[in-house]
Design an enzyme around this catalytic site. Structure first.
Site, mmCIF file in Angstrom:
data_model
loop_
_atom_site.group_PDB
_atom_site.id
_atom_site.type_symbol
_atom_site.label_atom_id
_atom_site.label_comp_id
_atom_site.label_asym_id
_atom_site.label_seq_id
_atom_site.Cartn_x
_atom_site.Cartn_y
_atom_site.Cartn_z
ATOM 1 N N LYS A 1 11.492 1.567 6.116
ATOM 2 C CA LYS A 1 11.572 0.102 5.223
ATOM 3 C C LYS A 1 12.955 -0.434 5.254
ATOM 4 O O LYS A 1 12.965 -1.640 5.182
ATOM 5 C CB LYS A 1 11.083 0.382 3.881
ATOM 6 C CG LYS A 1 9.569 0.561 3.855
ATOM 7 C CD LYS A 1 9.121 0.184 2.302
ATOM 8 C CE LYS A 1 7.677 0.210 2.196
ATOM 9 N NZ LYS A 1 7.033 -0.207 1.040
ATOM 10 N N LYS B 1 0.669 0.694 10.914
ATOM 11 C CA LYS B 1 -0.418 0.706 9.590
ATOM 12 C C LYS B 1 -0.582 -0.770 9.034
ATOM 13 O O LYS B 1 0.690 -1.454 9.158
ATOM 14 C CB LYS B 1 -0.002 1.724 8.802
ATOM 15 C CG LYS B 1 0.914 1.360 7.848
ATOM 16 C CD LYS B 1 0.974 2.294 6.631
ATOM 17 C CE LYS B 1 1.756 1.427 5.318
ATOM 18 N NZ LYS B 1 1.059 1.407 4.121
ATOM 19 N N LYS C 1 1.239 -4.270 3.376
ATOM 20 C CA LYS C 1 1.545 -5.859 2.761
ATOM 21 C C LYS C 1 2.698 -6.440 3.173
ATOM 22 O O LYS C 1 2.465 -7.543 3.371
ATOM 23 C CB LYS C 1 1.434 -5.441 1.135
ATOM 24 C CG LYS C 1 -0.031 -5.295 0.454
ATOM 25 C CD LYS C 1 0.290 -5.063 -1.053
ATOM 26 C CE LYS C 1 -0.022 -3.757 -1.783
ATOM 27 N NZ LYS C 1 1.144 -3.006 -2.037
HETATM 28 P P1 ATP Z 1 4.105 -1.903 1.105
HETATM 29 O O1 ATP Z 1 4.134 -2.713 2.448
HETATM 30 O O2 ATP Z 1 4.567 -2.931 -0.037
HETATM 31 O O3 ATP Z 1 4.372 -0.694 1.047
HETATM 32 P P2 ATP Z 1 1.349 -1.126 1.534
HETATM 33 O O4 ATP Z 1 0.225 -1.939 2.334
HETATM 34 O O5 ATP Z 1 1.900 0.054 2.174
HETATM 35 O O6 ATP Z 1 2.419 -2.151 0.604
HETATM 36 P P3 ATP Z 1 1.340 0.482 -0.998
HETATM 37 O O7 ATP Z 1 1.224 -0.292 -2.354
HETATM 38 O O8 ATP Z 1 2.533 1.145 -0.471
HETATM 39 O O9 ATP Z 1 0.469 -0.437 0.334
HETATM 40 O O10 ATP Z 1 -0.091 1.566 -1.165
HETATM 41 C C1 ATP Z 1 -0.996 1.600 -1.829
HETATM 42 C C2 ATP Z 1 -1.972 2.664 -1.321
HETATM 43 O O11 ATP Z 1 -2.690 2.132 -0.348
HETATM 44 C C3 ATP Z 1 -1.378 3.730 -1.240
HETATM 45 O O12 ATP Z 1 -2.212 4.896 -1.599
HETATM 46 C C4 ATP Z 1 -1.397 4.018 0.338
HETATM 47 O O13 ATP Z 1 -1.373 5.373 0.795
HETATM 48 C C5 ATP Z 1 -2.588 3.182 0.680
HETATM 49 N N1 ATP Z 1 -2.453 2.458 2.075
HETATM 50 C C6 ATP Z 1 -1.405 1.446 2.316
HETATM 51 N N2 ATP Z 1 -1.709 0.954 3.430
HETATM 52 C C7 ATP Z 1 -2.731 1.764 3.924
HETATM 53 C C8 ATP Z 1 -3.473 1.679 5.328
HETATM 54 N N3 ATP Z 1 -3.033 0.935 6.457
HETATM 55 N N4 ATP Z 1 -4.421 2.477 5.512
HETATM 56 C C9 ATP Z 1 -4.820 3.265 4.578
HETATM 57 N N5 ATP Z 1 -4.354 3.474 3.140
HETATM 58 C C10 ATP Z 1 -3.236 2.543 2.998
HETATM 59 MG MG MG Z 2 3.381 1.228 1.441
#
Ligand code: ATP
Ligand code: MG
Length: 341
Positions: free
Chosen positions: A112, A203, A206
């Site tokens: 990050k 992956k 968001k």
């Molecule tokens: P950010 O980019 O802000 O970190 P994020 O998309 O990684 O956002 P988080 O809020 O960090 O989302 O994660 C929320 C939940 O979603 C966590 O349990 C994480 O393991 C799951 N998660 C996030 N991205 C994925 C993905 N691509 N596939 C499966 N699970 C995911």
């Molecule tokens: Mg995340």
């Protein structure tokens, strides 16, 4: 009943398919078998530069989506992290038990902070996993009779942070006496890691994915179909599960299998010889069947902000009671003088 705790960041205008398949779908299912605590982690959302008005809106949108997916204040506890100030307090105590080197090994910080450079990143982003450990351990089940089972449903990307949480729980217990139940990772078999539609090696995220790479829960049907039709595949024509050589198609198959409750073999058989077009079209319908009702319910919930805030206040009340009890024990064990009455 075993207890679970999980959180999600309000860092976007919508959750995405990775969040849903990797985590949120399981949250809903766990309400019936577990005593569940779920939180929208707004304190985590300020570890990177943010806009206050946007954060406020996204926190409500996040909570509304979770309710729309089926979280129910009568079956679980949904709350906003900043409503329970003990999260920040316990994070401080745990940060004093965490080695600098230990924190430096967290790979998510490296990922990050890569864009801006590690020295430009905030200290909050660096200590993020410690706050996450506090989020979890604050809901550690109390000592006493009965089984003390404590699970954290997380995606694969959170494994390292959960390991740190377990280490910190054990370290605290060792130094100050048995206090926390080290939580176990609960990575359900049905949880899938979903990758970016345009960059199948990364992956779906968001904050890191481009709009074209991400499938938002609140996306309108038109753009949703378009994005799926334009998802990166390969120069072949075969719908076949092959992580190494067909990462794009494989990712789409993972989504199809999870939403359509079917196997890879079945998908391969169904689309044998028909190319990617029909497969993608059907996939888009599967995604829309799942997300359309959620989008509509979210919009309804957001239309009555007062009612939404009332629901969140209920959750904060229940979560706060557990957090305060555990934090009082922590204060005492650490050696802080009680406030007196
Ligand atoms: P950010 O980019 O802000 O970190 P994020 O998309 O990684 O956002 P988080 O809020 O960090 O989302 O994660 C929320 C939940 O979603 C966590 O349990 C994480 O393991 C799951 N998660 C996030 N991205 C994925 C993905 N691509 N596939 C499966 N699970 C995911
Ligand atoms: Mg995340």
């Amino acid at each position: 009943t075993p207890r679970v705790l999980s959180g999600i960041q309000p860092t976007a205008d919508s959750f995405h398919l990775g969040n849903y398949l990797g985590a949120l779908r399981q949250w809903v299912a766990l309400q019936d078998s577990h005593e569940a605590f779920y939180c929208v982690v707004d304190l985590h959302a300020i570890t990177v530069e943010h806009d206050p008005a946007l954060l406020r809106r996204r926190t409500r949108v996040s909570a509304a989506q979770l309710l729309a997916m089926g979280l129910d204040q009568d079956r679980s506890t949904l709350f906003v992290q900043s409503h329970v100030p003990e999260h920040a307090e316990l994070a401080w105590v745990l940060s004093c038990l965490t080695g600098f080197g230990e924190a430096s090994r967290m790979t998510q910080f490296k990922d990050k902070s890569a864009k801006q450079g590690a020295s430009a990143a905030s200290v909050g982003l660096f200590t993020y996993p410690i706050l996450q450990a506090a989020d979890i351990l604050l809901y550690s089940p109390e000592a006493g009779p009965g089984e003390r089972v404590f699970q954290v449903p997380v995606g694969e990307d959170q494994r390292q942070h959960l390991e740190l949480t377990r280490d910190l729980a054990q370290r605290f217990n060792h130094r100050f006496g048995e206090t926390f139940v080290p939580p176990a990772a609960y990575i359900p078999e049905t949880a899938a890691k979903i990758t970016d539609l345009q960059e199948p090696a990364a992956k779906m995220s968001k904050s890191a994915s481009s709009p074209q790479g991400i499938l938002d829960v609140l996306e309108e049907p038109g753009p949703m179909r378009k994005k799926i039709m334009r998802a990166v595949t390969d120069t072949g024509t075969e719908v076949r599960y092959d992580e190494e050589n067909k990462a794009g198609v494989t990712n789409l198959m993972r989504i199809y299998a999870a939403l359509g409750e079917t196997s890879y073999a079945d998908i391969e058989a169904r689309y044998a010889g028909s190319g990617y077009g029909q497969f993608k079209k059907d996939l888009a319908e599967l995604v829309l069947d799942t997300f359309t009702p959620i989008r509509e319910r979210t919009q309804k919930l957001l239309a009555d902000e007062e009612q939404l805030d009332r629901l969140l206040a209920q959750g904060a009340e229940r979560a706060g009671a557990v957090a305060r009890r555990n934090m009082e024990i922590v204060r005492d064990r650490v050696g802080f003088v009680g406030r007196g009455r």
